[in-house]
Design a protein around this motif. Structure first.
Motif, mmCIF file in Angstrom:
data_model
loop_
_atom_site.group_PDB
_atom_site.id
_atom_site.type_symbol
_atom_site.label_atom_id
_atom_site.label_comp_id
_atom_site.label_asym_id
_atom_site.label_seq_id
_atom_site.Cartn_x
_atom_site.Cartn_y
_atom_site.Cartn_z
ATOM 1 N N SER A 1 0.844 -1.076 -0.034
ATOM 2 C CA SER A 1 -0.019 -0.010 0.018
ATOM 3 C C SER A 1 0.810 1.292 0.122
ATOM 4 C CB SER A 1 -1.081 0.144 1.182
ATOM 5 O OG SER A 1 -1.983 -1.006 1.083
ATOM 6 N N CYS A 2 2.166 1.220 0.228
ATOM 7 C CA CYS A 2 2.949 2.562 0.177
ATOM 8 C C CYS A 2 2.894 2.805 -1.369
ATOM 9 C CB CYS A 2 4.246 2.300 0.934
ATOM 10 S SG CYS A 2 5.479 1.463 -0.251
ATOM 11 N N VAL A 3 2.727 1.929 -2.417
ATOM 12 C CA VAL A 3 2.716 2.335 -3.584
ATOM 13 C C VAL A 3 1.450 3.195 -3.813
ATOM 14 C CG1 VAL A 3 2.134 1.660 -6.040
ATOM 15 C CG2 VAL A 3 3.778 0.402 -4.725
ATOM 16 N N PHE A 4 0.400 3.150 -3.188
ATOM 17 C CA PHE A 4 -0.740 4.034 -3.422
ATOM 18 C C PHE A 4 -0.477 5.338 -2.480
ATOM 19 C CE2 PHE A 4 -2.943 -0.339 -2.830
ATOM 20 C CZ PHE A 4 -2.775 -0.870 -3.957
ATOM 21 N N MET A 5 0.079 5.200 -1.453
ATOM 22 C CA MET A 5 0.641 6.415 -0.595
ATOM 23 C C MET A 5 1.620 7.332 -1.514
ATOM 24 S SD MET A 5 -0.521 7.006 2.434
ATOM 25 C CE MET A 5 0.897 7.908 3.136
ATOM 26 N N ARG A 6 2.413 6.888 -2.023
ATOM 27 C CA ARG A 6 3.367 7.499 -2.819
ATOM 28 C C ARG A 6 2.328 8.338 -3.882
ATOM 29 N NH1 ARG A 6 6.734 3.560 -3.641
ATOM 30 N NH2 ARG A 6 6.519 3.848 -5.855
ATOM 31 N N GLU A 7 1.637 7.828 -4.635
ATOM 32 C CA GLU A 7 0.718 8.500 -5.529
ATOM 33 C C GLU A 7 -0.071 9.570 -5.050
ATOM 34 O OE1 GLU A 7 1.457 7.843 -8.776
ATOM 35 O OE2 GLU A 7 3.202 6.482 -7.856
ATOM 36 N N ALA A 8 -0.743 9.109 -3.929
ATOM 37 C CA ALA A 8 -1.353 10.306 -3.348
ATOM 38 C C ALA A 8 -0.520 11.472 -2.996
ATOM 39 C CB ALA A 8 -2.188 9.755 -2.154
ATOM 40 N N CYS B 1 5.258 8.928 8.548
ATOM 41 C CA CYS B 1 5.909 10.220 8.398
ATOM 42 C C CYS B 1 6.779 10.373 7.253
ATOM 43 C CB CYS B 1 6.623 10.550 9.769
ATOM 44 S SG CYS B 1 5.583 11.020 10.950
ATOM 45 N N GLU B 2 7.552 8.962 7.045
ATOM 46 C CA GLU B 2 8.390 8.881 5.925
ATOM 47 C C GLU B 2 7.707 8.772 4.797
ATOM 48 O OE1 GLU B 2 11.870 8.623 5.699
ATOM 49 O OE2 GLU B 2 12.165 8.698 7.744
ATOM 50 N N LEU B 3 6.861 8.379 4.669
ATOM 51 C CA LEU B 3 6.085 8.313 3.411
ATOM 52 C C LEU B 3 5.304 9.476 2.870
ATOM 53 C CD1 LEU B 3 3.891 4.900 3.890
ATOM 54 C CD2 LEU B 3 5.656 5.209 2.518
ATOM 55 N N LEU B 4 4.821 10.515 3.963
ATOM 56 C CA LEU B 4 4.310 11.737 3.858
ATOM 57 C C LEU B 4 5.252 12.689 3.789
ATOM 58 C CD1 LEU B 4 1.375 11.183 6.557
ATOM 59 C CD2 LEU B 4 0.989 11.234 4.189
ATOM 60 N N GLY B 5 6.402 12.428 3.890
ATOM 61 C CA GLY B 5 7.343 13.338 3.986
ATOM 62 C C GLY B 5 7.066 14.539 4.977
ATOM 63 N N ALA B 6 6.572 14.130 6.217
ATOM 64 C CA ALA B 6 6.257 15.232 7.363
ATOM 65 C C ALA B 6 6.908 14.958 8.500
ATOM 66 C CB ALA B 6 4.657 14.725 7.529
ATOM 67 N N ASP B 7 6.813 15.975 9.377
ATOM 68 C CA ASP B 7 7.437 15.965 10.687
ATOM 69 C C ASP B 7 6.476 15.195 11.689
ATOM 70 O OD1 ASP B 7 9.757 17.287 12.322
ATOM 71 O OD2 ASP B 7 7.786 17.523 13.518
ATOM 72 N N PRO B 8 7.036 14.346 12.463
ATOM 73 C CA PRO B 8 6.133 13.720 13.433
ATOM 74 C C PRO B 8 5.265 14.330 14.446
ATOM 75 C CG PRO B 8 8.516 12.770 13.525
ATOM 76 C CD PRO B 8 8.430 14.017 12.875
ATOM 77 N N SER B 9 5.367 15.745 14.742
ATOM 78 C CA SER B 9 4.533 16.615 15.139
ATOM 79 C C SER B 9 3.244 16.988 14.630
ATOM 80 C CB SER B 9 5.119 18.012 15.335
ATOM 81 O OG SER B 9 5.755 18.737 14.177
ATOM 82 N N VAL B 10 3.175 16.558 13.298
ATOM 83 C CA VAL B 10 1.922 16.818 12.446
ATOM 84 C C VAL B 10 1.276 15.709 12.234
ATOM 85 C CG1 VAL B 10 2.623 19.002 11.695
ATOM 86 C CG2 VAL B 10 2.947 16.994 10.282
ATOM 87 N N VAL B 11 1.788 14.605 12.892
ATOM 88 C CA VAL B 11 1.187 13.254 12.572
ATOM 89 C C VAL B 11 0.712 12.641 13.743
ATOM 90 C CG1 VAL B 11 1.296 10.953 11.488
ATOM 91 C CG2 VAL B 11 2.173 12.914 10.351
ATOM 92 N N ASN B 12 -0.685 12.422 14.085
ATOM 93 C CA ASN B 12 -1.221 11.713 15.518
ATOM 94 C C ASN B 12 -1.871 10.345 14.924
ATOM 95 O OD1 ASN B 12 -1.421 11.931 18.242
ATOM 96 N ND2 ASN B 12 -3.517 12.205 17.474
#
Length: 219
Positions: free
Chosen positions: A135-142, A179-190
């Motif tokens: 499913s990380c394939v789908f995540m990368r596309e989103a 966070c790795e898949l989103l390219g996001a800082d942990p502070s914005v992912v709950n």
């Protein structure tokens, strides 16, 4: 917004300014993220483009909100994958792909915020190429679509609903991979996890569900 065809290229995601993701899906033993096969990643074909191309172009709003929901039946002998992480359990999700309930609803939340077709239309379970797909394939596309539309993640709030197993020992690993898949800082992912108080299929350990809300902000 970029053309729909660019959604289906298997190039790495462009990261937002908060954090740069490493590999498309970080490697792991046991509790490490799964790595999609090159064959699956290369299977993003033009036949799925019409559904995306037909969607109206989102207006340049300062922010957009999306909600995602997913539910899968649990069956003995199948792997349980949550947030790209293999969780030890005696049963797993019965699904066409890897059945990752968390990543599926995150994908739908992002697509919903952008006003695009849902994951089932873009990656239909009638297509044998998505059988067992990571499913990380789908995540990368989103995520790619999100950046192409001119947005980045403001924050994400997800709730997992399952009776077993307990998620607390794995929650930080799941969040780190997300966070790795989103390219996001942990502070914005709950990420939160709830039982269903032994009520209906969720409470009887016969299914697992997840809700996700995302806030996308204009770059």
């Amino acid at each position: 917004m970029a053309s729909a065809s660019s959604l289906f290229l298997a190039s790495p995601t462009t990261a937002p300014r908060t954090r740069t993701p490493s590999s498309p899906c970080p490697a792991r033993p046991s509790l490490r993220p799964r790595r999609p096969s090159l064959a699956v990643a290369a299977a993003l074909q033009a036949e799925h483009q019409p559904a995306v191309a037909a969607a109206p172009k989102p207006p340049a709003l300062p922010f957009r909100v999306g909600h995602g929901f997913d539910l899968h039946r649990l069956e003995p002998g199948l792997p349980l994958i949550i947030g790209g992480i293999s969780i030890p359990h005696d049963r797993g999700c019965d699904a066409h792909s890897d059945g990752d309930v968390l990543l599926h609803c995150v994908v739908d939340a992002i697509l919903g915020a952008l006003g695009l077709p849902d994951i089932g239309q873009i990656f239909p379970d009638t297509d044998p190429r998505w059988k067992g797909a990571d499913s990380c394939v789908f995540m990368r596309e989103a995520v790619k679509l999100m950046h192409q539309a001119g947005y980045e993640l403001g924050n994400l709030d997800a709730t997992l609903i399952l009776q077993k197993p307990k998620i607390s020992p794995f929650k930080e690993t799941i969040r780190s991979n997300l966070c790795e898949l989103l390219g996001a800082d942990p502070s914005v992912v709950n990420i939160k996890a709830k039982t269903h108080e032994k009520v209906d299929s969720l409470g009887e350990n016969r299914s697992i569900a997840a809700h996700t809300v995302v806030l996308l902000m204009r770059k």
